[in-house]
Design a protein around this motif. Structure first.
Motif, PDB file in Angstrom:
ATOM      1  N   ARG A 191       0.836  -1.207   0.000  1.00  0.00           N
ATOM      2  CA  ARG A 191       0.000   0.000   0.000  1.00  0.00           C
ATOM      3  C   ARG A 191       0.864   1.248   0.000  1.00  0.00           C
ATOM      4  O   ARG A 191       1.894   1.315   0.660  1.00  0.00           O
ATOM      5  N   ASP A 192       0.420   2.246  -0.759  1.00  0.00           N
ATOM      6  CA  ASP A 192       1.100   3.536  -0.775  1.00  0.00           C
ATOM      7  C   ASP A 192       0.746   4.280   0.513  1.00  0.00           C
ATOM      8  O   ASP A 192      -0.424   4.599   0.734  1.00  0.00           O
ATOM      9  N   PRO A 193       1.719   4.560   1.384  1.00  0.00           N
ATOM     10  CA  PRO A 193       1.405   5.238   2.657  1.00  0.00           C
ATOM     11  C   PRO A 193       0.838   6.632   2.468  1.00  0.00           C
ATOM     12  O   PRO A 193       0.166   7.156   3.345  1.00  0.00           O
ATOM     13  N   LYS A 194       1.069   7.244   1.291  1.00  0.00           N
ATOM     14  CA  LYS A 194       0.557   8.591   1.035  1.00  0.00           C
ATOM     15  C   LYS A 194      -0.856   8.575   0.458  1.00  0.00           C
ATOM     16  O   LYS A 194      -1.539   9.598   0.464  1.00  0.00           O
ATOM     17  N   ASP A 195      -1.268   7.417  -0.071  1.00  0.00           N
ATOM     18  CA  ASP A 195      -2.593   7.295  -0.684  1.00  0.00           C
ATOM     19  C   ASP A 195      -3.030   5.846  -0.573  1.00  0.00           C
ATOM     20  O   ASP A 195      -2.575   4.989  -1.327  1.00  0.00           O
ATOM     21  N   ARG A 196      -3.936   5.555   0.363  1.00  0.00           N
ATOM     22  CA  ARG A 196      -4.324   4.174   0.647  1.00  0.00           C
ATOM     23  C   ARG A 196      -5.117   3.537  -0.495  1.00  0.00           C
ATOM     24  O   ARG A 196      -5.345   2.343  -0.496  1.00  0.00           O
ATOM     25  N   GLN A 197      -5.525   4.351  -1.481  1.00  0.00           N
ATOM     26  CA  GLN A 197      -6.231   3.806  -2.636  1.00  0.00           C
ATOM     27  C   GLN A 197      -5.260   3.290  -3.700  1.00  0.00           C
ATOM     28  O   GLN A 197      -5.681   2.688  -4.680  1.00  0.00           O
ATOM     29  N   LYS A 198      -3.967   3.533  -3.490  1.00  0.00           N
ATOM     30  CA  LYS A 198      -2.962   3.135  -4.471  1.00  0.00           C
ATOM     31  C   LYS A 198      -2.020   2.090  -3.887  1.00  0.00           C
ATOM     32  O   LYS A 198      -1.864   1.964  -2.674  1.00  0.00           O
ATOM     33  N   MET A 199      -1.368   1.356  -4.800  1.00  0.00           N
ATOM     34  CA  MET A 199      -0.278   0.469  -4.439  1.00  0.00           C
ATOM     35  C   MET A 199       1.013   1.112  -4.942  1.00  0.00           C
ATOM     36  O   MET A 199       0.997   1.986  -5.818  1.00  0.00           O
ATOM     37  N   THR A 200       2.141   0.668  -4.388  1.00  0.00           N
ATOM     38  CA  THR A 200       3.418   1.229  -4.813  1.00  0.00           C
ATOM     39  C   THR A 200       4.529   0.227  -4.559  1.00  0.00           C
ATOM     40  O   THR A 200       4.352  -0.729  -3.788  1.00  0.00           O
ATOM     41  N   VAL A 201       5.676   0.439  -5.194  1.00  0.00           N
ATOM     42  CA  VAL A 201       6.848  -0.373  -4.897  1.00  0.00           C
ATOM     43  C   VAL A 201       7.438   0.134  -3.589  1.00  0.00           C
ATOM     44  O   VAL A 201       7.777   1.316  -3.476  1.00  0.00           O
ATOM     45  N   THR A 202       7.535  -0.748  -2.615  1.00  0.00           N
ATOM     46  CA  THR A 202       7.989  -0.361  -1.282  1.00  0.00           C
ATOM     47  C   THR A 202       8.524  -1.575  -0.536  1.00  0.00           C
ATOM     48  O   THR A 202       8.140  -2.711  -0.840  1.00  0.00           O
TER      49      THR A 202
END
Length: 304
Positions: A191-202
């Protein structure tokens, strides 16, 4: 409406109230608790608080638990594009714009509604909202899905996904001209910590994600590619292609705003292969590009 009263002890002092309640009652998810807090159903010393309130010793927390929403999924007759069906499995070609399964607030017009009208025997492992659904593709992604018609078949297909033996190939149009013919993206997704509606490489709360791609055709400012999934994370292809600098054309969540005249990402699940749960035979299916996808390719070819 049931009401519960909790007195904060030393264990939960300075703990966020949303985290504290979801820890105190394991059946309550943190998202569920946050919703109750926003709706004013959680009071601390008879006062409304926010989800980030830090609990203090001897705080009196009163939680008014709302009645559970009764979710009743209705069959809807649809003209489904079924590629294969027997007593165990069904393969369907989902059109762009169709949601795979119902969710609270979106209970009609989904693939599951259509499947329920088509056949009564769907596996129940994923509950009332997702009968038969083994894996998903996004609303604006078209293409092939396998559906389980009993629990034994469901378990077999899920295990094949876990074992990475299911063949899943997608066709996509991405922004930019990819210079190399093939590539592999091995980057964990969460999950993208800046936008919970998005996924991200983390590296934080992420899972392994591997995508293989090859170039099929290059255009002036776009590339037509095939992607093969080794894992199946949420939005995997969309996130991975953005990560390496070639986001999907039309992607409203991960791509540029000005793009090709297509609603949603240019992504099609074209090839699906798996071992039949009963016969042990490998089966593979291929669905052609939908007309709107073909139109975009023709547009790009004509612009060269």
């Amino acid at each position: 409406m049931e009401t519960l009263t909790i007195i904060v002890n030393e264990q939960f002092v300075n703990e966020r109230i949303d985290k504290m309640l979801s820890t105190y009652y394991e059946d309550w998810s943190r998202t569920q608790v946050q919703g109750w807090i926003k709706d004013g159903l959680v009071l601390v010393n008879n006062q409304k608080v926010k989800g980030n309130y830090k609990c203090q010793l001897h705080d009196e927390i009163i939680v008014s638990i709302p009645e559970p929403e009764i979710l009743d999924v209705k069959p809807e007759k649809m003209d489904l594009d079924i590629y294969y069906e027997d007593q165990d499995v069904l393969v369907v070609n989902k059109p762009r714009g169709m949601v795979v399964h119902p969710a609270p607030g979106h209970m009609y017009g989904t693939l599951v509604n259509g499947l329920m009208a088509h056949c009564q025997d769907l596996s129940g492992i994923n509950g009332v909202l997702r009968p038969g659904i083994v894996h998903r593709i996004d609303k604006d992604t078209s293409g092939l899905l396998m559906v389980a018609k009993n629990d034994k078949a469901h378990e077999s297909l899920v295990q094949q996904l876990v074992n990475k033996t299911v063949t899943r190939k997608y066709l996509a149009i991405v922004h930019g001209v990819i210079p190399h013919d093939v590539g592999t993206i091995d980057a964990p997704i969460g999950r993208d910590p800046k936008d919970r509606q998005k996924m991200t490489v983390t590296d934080v709360n992420s899972k392994e994600a591997i995508t293989h791609f090859r170039v099929l055709e290059r255009f002036d400012h776009y590339t037509f590619i095939e992607c093969k999934l080794e894992t199946g994370r949420t939005h995997q292809i969309r996130v991975h292609m953005k990560y390496i600098g070639y986001p999907l054309a039309g992607d409203p969540k991960y791509g540029p705003k000005k793009t090709l005249p297509i609603e949603g990402q240019a992504l099609h699940a074209g090839v699906l292969g798996f071992i039949h749960p009963r016969t042990g035979e490998y089966m593979e299916f291929e669905a052609p590009l939908p007309p709107e996808f073909e139109n975009i390719l023709n547009l790009l070819k004509n612009k060269r």
